[in-house]
Design a protein around this motif. Structure first.
Motif, PDB file in Angstrom:
ATOM      1  N   LYS A 255      35.125  35.344  28.059  1.00 22.06           N
ATOM      2  CA  LYS A 255      36.411  34.806  28.517  1.00 22.06           C
ATOM      3  C   LYS A 255      37.175  34.235  27.321  1.00 22.06           C
ATOM      4  O   LYS A 255      38.342  34.577  27.105  1.00 22.06           O
ATOM      5  CB  LYS A 255      36.144  33.709  29.552  1.00 22.06           C
ATOM      6  N   LYS A 258      38.232  36.961  24.968  1.00 19.86           N
ATOM      7  CA  LYS A 258      39.026  37.995  25.661  1.00 19.86           C
ATOM      8  C   LYS A 258      38.441  39.408  25.542  1.00 19.86           C
ATOM      9  O   LYS A 258      39.179  40.388  25.429  1.00 19.86           O
ATOM     10  CB  LYS A 258      40.466  37.991  25.136  1.00 19.86           C
ATOM     11  N   GLU A 261      39.237  41.375  28.776  1.00 21.96           N
ATOM     12  CA  GLU A 261      40.672  41.705  28.788  1.00 21.96           C
ATOM     13  C   GLU A 261      40.992  42.851  27.838  1.00 21.96           C
ATOM     14  O   GLU A 261      41.750  43.760  28.168  1.00 21.96           O
ATOM     15  CB  GLU A 261      41.480  40.488  28.339  1.00 21.96           C
TER      16      GLU A 261
END
Ligand code: FPP
Ligand code: MG
Length: 298
Positions: A255, A258, A261
């Protein structure tokens, strides 16, 4: 029309004349039938398209039966895998039966179609081999990962789209590229879901890839972004059964840095490229297959 594909597969299996094989086949969870949907949406709902869809879904089912033996998986799509319920021998034999029956039906098709499917299955099998071999050590090579997921997953989806286009004289190269990008983004999303989803939603244990040795894209991105000490910690967790603390640490770092993502961005780019190709052909339903695939939770 997907129902017609189910009926076609069931008829072929029933015609083999073995009650036991029939029972095992009926018990198999059906899954998303992505490949069948693809054939029907590209080639229309004709008898030929249904037959091609059934062939490809049988091959896919066979590959998963074998994959679960190879990965020693105990669940598949939320239910006990055949190797877990009936043993690995039964799972391998069942895979062999479905796979060879699919090939028997495939010979009725035009040579271009038969060859494309047969070639894709060879590539798929090499992809599975590469996946297993790459999992023996911590893989940091993004290109090797992308090549492996192309072979393991995208090759059959690419061949599916190509063959469906050949059936109806559509622009086969464009549909092939669409299938390739769909397959690649599908596998990247699969690898992301292994990290962000829970076991109940996935129908298989979460954070399982890393335990199996698979350093998927989010792990590679994470590794590259970690400091030296944390790099060592991540490598030490590779191929291990993770305890709650280690799982939480991996998720936290992913997280912070990233990595999920960033993986999603690559999947989105591949998907956008495929959408552009289908936009050219005004294939709205094929564009929505991609949009739904990107949003899926399992
Ligand atoms: C799932 O990958 C596996 C595949 C997409 C391909 C498996 C291919 C073979 C076993 C070779 C071909 C065999 C035949 C009989 C045609 P995964 O383990 O990453 O996904 P999972 O989490 O769904 O198991
Ligand atoms: Mg597997």
């Amino acid at each position: 029309m997907l129902q017609a594909v189910e009926e076609c597969m069931l008829k072929w299996v029933t015609d083999l004349g073995s009650d036991e094989i029939n029972k095992l086949f009926i018990k198999l969870p059906k899954g998303k039938r992505l490949r069948a949907k693809l054939v029907l949406k590209i080639a229309g709902e004709t008898k030929e398209a249904v037959t091609l869809a059934a062939i490809i879904e049988l091959i896919h089912a066979a590959s998963l039966l074998h994959d679960d033996v190879i990965d020693e998986a105990s669940t598949r799509r939320g239910v006990e895998s055949v190797n877990a319920s009936d043993g690995s021998k039964v799972a391998v034999m069942m895979g062999d039966i479905l796979y060879s029956k699919a090939y028997t039906e495939l010979v009725c098709f035009d040579e271009r179609i038969a060859r494309a499917v047969a070639q894709a299955v060879t590539v798929l099998s090499i992809g599975e081999y590469d996946d297993v071999k790459m999992g023996e050590s911590f893989n940091e090579d993004e290109n090797a990962y992308l090549e492996m997921i192309y072979k393991k997953t995208a090759s059959l989806i690419e061949a599916t789209a190509y063959c469906a286009a050949v059936l109806v004289n559509k622009d086969e190269e464009d549909y092939k590229l669409y299938g390739k990008n769909l397959g690649l983004s599908f596998q990247i999303i699969d690898d992301i879901l292994d990290i962000v989803s829970d076991e109940k939603t996935l129908g298989k244990p979460a954070l399982n890839d890393f335990k199996e040795g698979k350093t998927t894209l989010p792990y590679m991105y994470l590794y590259k972004a970690l400091n030296d000490e944390d790099k060592k910690r991540l490598k030490a967790a590779h191929l291990q059964t993770l305890d709650a603390d280690e799982s939480a640490w991996i998720k936290l770092k992913m997280k912070e840095l990233k990595s999920v993502e960033r993986s999603y961005v690559l999947a989105q780019k591949l998907s956008d490229d495929a959408i552009k190709i289908m936009h050219k052909h005004d294939e709205k339903e094929l564009m929505s297959i991609l949009e739904e695939m990107m949003k899926r939770e399992f």
